[in-house]
Design a protein around this motif. Structure first.
Motif, PDB file in Angstrom:
ATOM      1  N   ILE A 218       0.844  -1.191   0.000  1.00  0.00           N
ATOM      2  CA  ILE A 218       0.000   0.000   0.000  1.00  0.00           C
ATOM      3  C   ILE A 218       0.880   1.242   0.000  1.00  0.00           C
ATOM      4  O   ILE A 218       2.087   1.162   0.276  1.00  0.00           O
ATOM      5  N   SER A 219       0.293   2.372  -0.298  1.00  0.00           N
ATOM      6  CA  SER A 219       1.046   3.621  -0.359  1.00  0.00           C
ATOM      7  C   SER A 219       1.452   4.068   1.044  1.00  0.00           C
ATOM      8  O   SER A 219       0.891   3.617   2.048  1.00  0.00           O
ATOM      9  N   GLY A 220       2.401   4.985   1.106  1.00  0.00           N
ATOM     10  CA  GLY A 220       2.841   5.494   2.396  1.00  0.00           C
ATOM     11  C   GLY A 220       1.738   6.223   3.134  1.00  0.00           C
ATOM     12  O   GLY A 220       1.629   6.141   4.370  1.00  0.00           O
ATOM     13  N   GLU A 221       0.908   6.941   2.395  1.00  0.00           N
ATOM     14  CA  GLU A 221      -0.204   7.663   3.010  1.00  0.00           C
ATOM     15  C   GLU A 221      -1.180   6.696   3.682  1.00  0.00           C
ATOM     16  O   GLU A 221      -1.594   6.900   4.822  1.00  0.00           O
ATOM     17  N   LEU A 222      -1.539   5.648   2.966  1.00  0.00           N
ATOM     18  CA  LEU A 222      -2.478   4.668   3.509  1.00  0.00           C
ATOM     19  C   LEU A 222      -1.846   3.880   4.649  1.00  0.00           C
ATOM     20  O   LEU A 222      -2.535   3.479   5.593  1.00  0.00           O
ATOM     21  N   ARG A 223      -0.549   3.686   4.589  1.00  0.00           N
ATOM     22  CA  ARG A 223       0.153   2.986   5.667  1.00  0.00           C
ATOM     23  C   ARG A 223       0.019   3.756   6.975  1.00  0.00           C
ATOM     24  O   ARG A 223      -0.265   3.187   8.030  1.00  0.00           O
ATOM     25  N   ASP A 224       0.202   5.087   6.924  1.00  0.00           N
ATOM     26  CA  ASP A 224       0.091   5.910   8.127  1.00  0.00           C
ATOM     27  C   ASP A 224      -1.343   5.922   8.645  1.00  0.00           C
ATOM     28  O   ASP A 224      -1.574   5.905   9.872  1.00  0.00           O
ATOM     29  N   GLU A 225      -2.306   5.962   7.736  1.00  0.00           N
ATOM     30  CA  GLU A 225      -3.710   5.954   8.149  1.00  0.00           C
ATOM     31  C   GLU A 225      -4.065   4.620   8.815  1.00  0.00           C
ATOM     32  O   GLU A 225      -4.819   4.594   9.797  1.00  0.00           O
ATOM     33  N   LEU A 226      -3.522   3.552   8.299  1.00  0.00           N
ATOM     34  CA  LEU A 226      -3.776   2.241   8.883  1.00  0.00           C
ATOM     35  C   LEU A 226      -3.144   2.130  10.266  1.00  0.00           C
ATOM     36  O   LEU A 226      -3.736   1.543  11.182  1.00  0.00           O
ATOM     37  N   SER A 227      -1.965   2.690  10.430  1.00  0.00           N
ATOM     38  CA  SER A 227      -1.302   2.668  11.730  1.00  0.00           C
ATOM     39  C   SER A 227      -2.145   3.381  12.774  1.00  0.00           C
ATOM     40  O   SER A 227      -2.295   2.902  13.912  1.00  0.00           O
ATOM     41  N   THR A 228      -2.718   4.524  12.402  1.00  0.00           N
ATOM     42  CA  THR A 228      -3.592   5.258  13.317  1.00  0.00           C
ATOM     43  C   THR A 228      -4.862   4.471  13.599  1.00  0.00           C
ATOM     44  O   THR A 228      -5.346   4.420  14.736  1.00  0.00           O
ATOM     45  N   TYR A 229      -5.405   3.831  12.574  1.00  0.00           N
ATOM     46  CA  TYR A 229      -6.635   3.045  12.711  1.00  0.00           C
ATOM     47  C   TYR A 229      -6.425   1.860  13.656  1.00  0.00           C
ATOM     48  O   TYR A 229      -7.331   1.471  14.395  1.00  0.00           O
ATOM     49  N   LEU A 230      -5.218   1.308  13.672  1.00  0.00           N
ATOM     50  CA  LEU A 230      -4.892   0.175  14.541  1.00  0.00           C
ATOM     51  C   LEU A 230      -4.449   0.613  15.931  1.00  0.00           C
ATOM     52  O   LEU A 230      -4.111  -0.227  16.769  1.00  0.00           O
ATOM     53  N   ASN A 231      -4.424   1.948  16.157  1.00  0.00           N
ATOM     54  CA  ASN A 231      -4.004   2.507  17.442  1.00  0.00           C
ATOM     55  C   ASN A 231      -2.575   2.124  17.811  1.00  0.00           C
ATOM     56  O   ASN A 231      -2.263   1.873  18.978  1.00  0.00           O
ATOM     57  N   LEU A 232      -1.733   2.057  16.803  1.00  0.00           N
ATOM     58  CA  LEU A 232      -0.327   1.764  17.053  1.00  0.00           C
ATOM     59  C   LEU A 232       0.390   3.045  17.455  1.00  0.00           C
ATOM     60  O   LEU A 232       0.255   4.070  16.782  1.00  0.00           O
ATOM     61  N   PRO A 233       1.156   3.029  18.535  1.00  0.00           N
ATOM     62  CA  PRO A 233       1.882   4.233  18.942  1.00  0.00           C
ATOM     63  C   PRO A 233       2.981   4.584  17.951  1.00  0.00           C
ATOM     64  O   PRO A 233       3.479   3.717  17.225  1.00  0.00           O
TER      65      PRO A 233
END
Length: 306
Positions: A218-233
């Motif tokens: 996935i793109s870098g933008e979507l990667r960051d959004e997914l990280s936030t969605y998963l509540n990863l610090p």
């Protein structure tokens, strides 16, 4: 009969050594137009990457290459100069379609037929993705749909996409646990696996590692959004571990960090070990009178004087 070596000027044969799923076995024995290689845009790097379509897109594999400077293959009675090892790993083709859905949403932001969305002048083979059965069956996981008459129109949905990616992460976590793959709290990339005791591994470690694997498609933008969605610090906020004293792995010869020859010297003046073994103590009590040193047997005899 020894293998025949290729001579200068020989036309290189179009053959490679490929590791692929069993589903390719039938086409490998009887080549057909159902299986082909195609260059598509990588959603991570935005550059071209090679993919393998098996059985008219029933399965799509990403093709990667392992290559060393000096390597060749013995195939039958010939030597194949191209010593590369190709391996094809299955990938969900919906990852490749996501790039075009997100791009169309940013540029136009409206419902469109998927044939107008998945278009790429640089990589025209992207239209093959629309023939893949997994894509047709999974588009609703990442898009909003509208049907007018017999025609369907699609628009990228961030909410649905993040929920779909979370399922991918959960599935990956399960596989990691079932496969006993060791992950650590400081794992940030699929290239690094820290072997820890089971008690040191937390659920967040698995989620972060699985997130890294899914992010390869996935793109870098979507990667960051997914990280936030998963509540990863944020990784930068984690307390770094103290550096270890292990030498960095390298393909270069390891150089000594100190002069080890000093341990082989018998310089006078250095203190010797004062402790003696039982055998040494017994030997010290032996009467050595009349005995010669062993070196005397190898020294040259002195000439007799007249």
């Amino acid at each position: 009969m020894p293998p025949r070596r290729k001579k200068a000027g020989d036309v290189p044969s179009d053959q490679w050594v490929l590791i692929a799923p069993d589903s390719l076995k039938d086409d490998a024995e009887k080549p057909s137009d159902k299986t082909l290689f195609a260059k598509l845009r990588s959603p991570l790097s935005d550059k071209g990457a090679m993919f393998l379509f098996i059985s008219c897109g029933q399965q799509v594999c990403e093709v990667k290459v392992f290559q060393e400077e000096y390597r060749s293959w013995f195939i039958g009675q010939t030597v194949q100069e191209d010593g590369r090892l190709l391996y094809a790993t299955p990938v969900d083709p919906l990852f490749l379609v996501l790039y075009y859905l997100m791009k169309a949403d940013k540029e136009q932001g409206k419902f469109q037929p998927v044939e107008q969305i998945v278009v790429d002048e640089e990589f025209p083979a992207c239209t093959l993705l629309l023939q893949c059965t997994p894509v047709a069956q999974s588009l609703h996981h990442v898009t909003e749909e509208k049907e007018i008459g017999s025609k369907k129109f699609y628009k990228y949905s961030k909410k649905k996409t993040l929920a779909w990616l979370k399922k991918k992460v959960d599935q990956t976590v399960k596989v990691l646990k079932d496969s006993d793959v060791c992950v650590g709290g400081t794992t940030q990339s699929v290239s690094f696996i820290r072997v820890k005791q089971e008690s040191d591994i937390h659920e967040e470690d698995y989620v972060r590692y699985a997130h890294g694997l899914v992010s390869e498609y996935i793109s870098g933008e979507l990667r960051d959004e997914l990280s936030t969605y998963l509540n990863l610090p944020d990784v930068s906020s984690l307390t770094p571990e103290p550096p270890t004293k292990k030498r960095k792995l390298s393909d270069k010869p390891v150089e000594a960090e100190e002069d080890y020859t000093k341990y082989n010297s018998n310089d006078k003046g250095k203190k010797t070990n004062s402790k003696m073994t039982a055998a040494q103590k017994s030997l010290a009590k032996v009467d050595k009178s009349g005995m010669k040193n062993i070196s005397s047997f190898f020294s040259p005899k002195s000439k007799a004087t007249k």
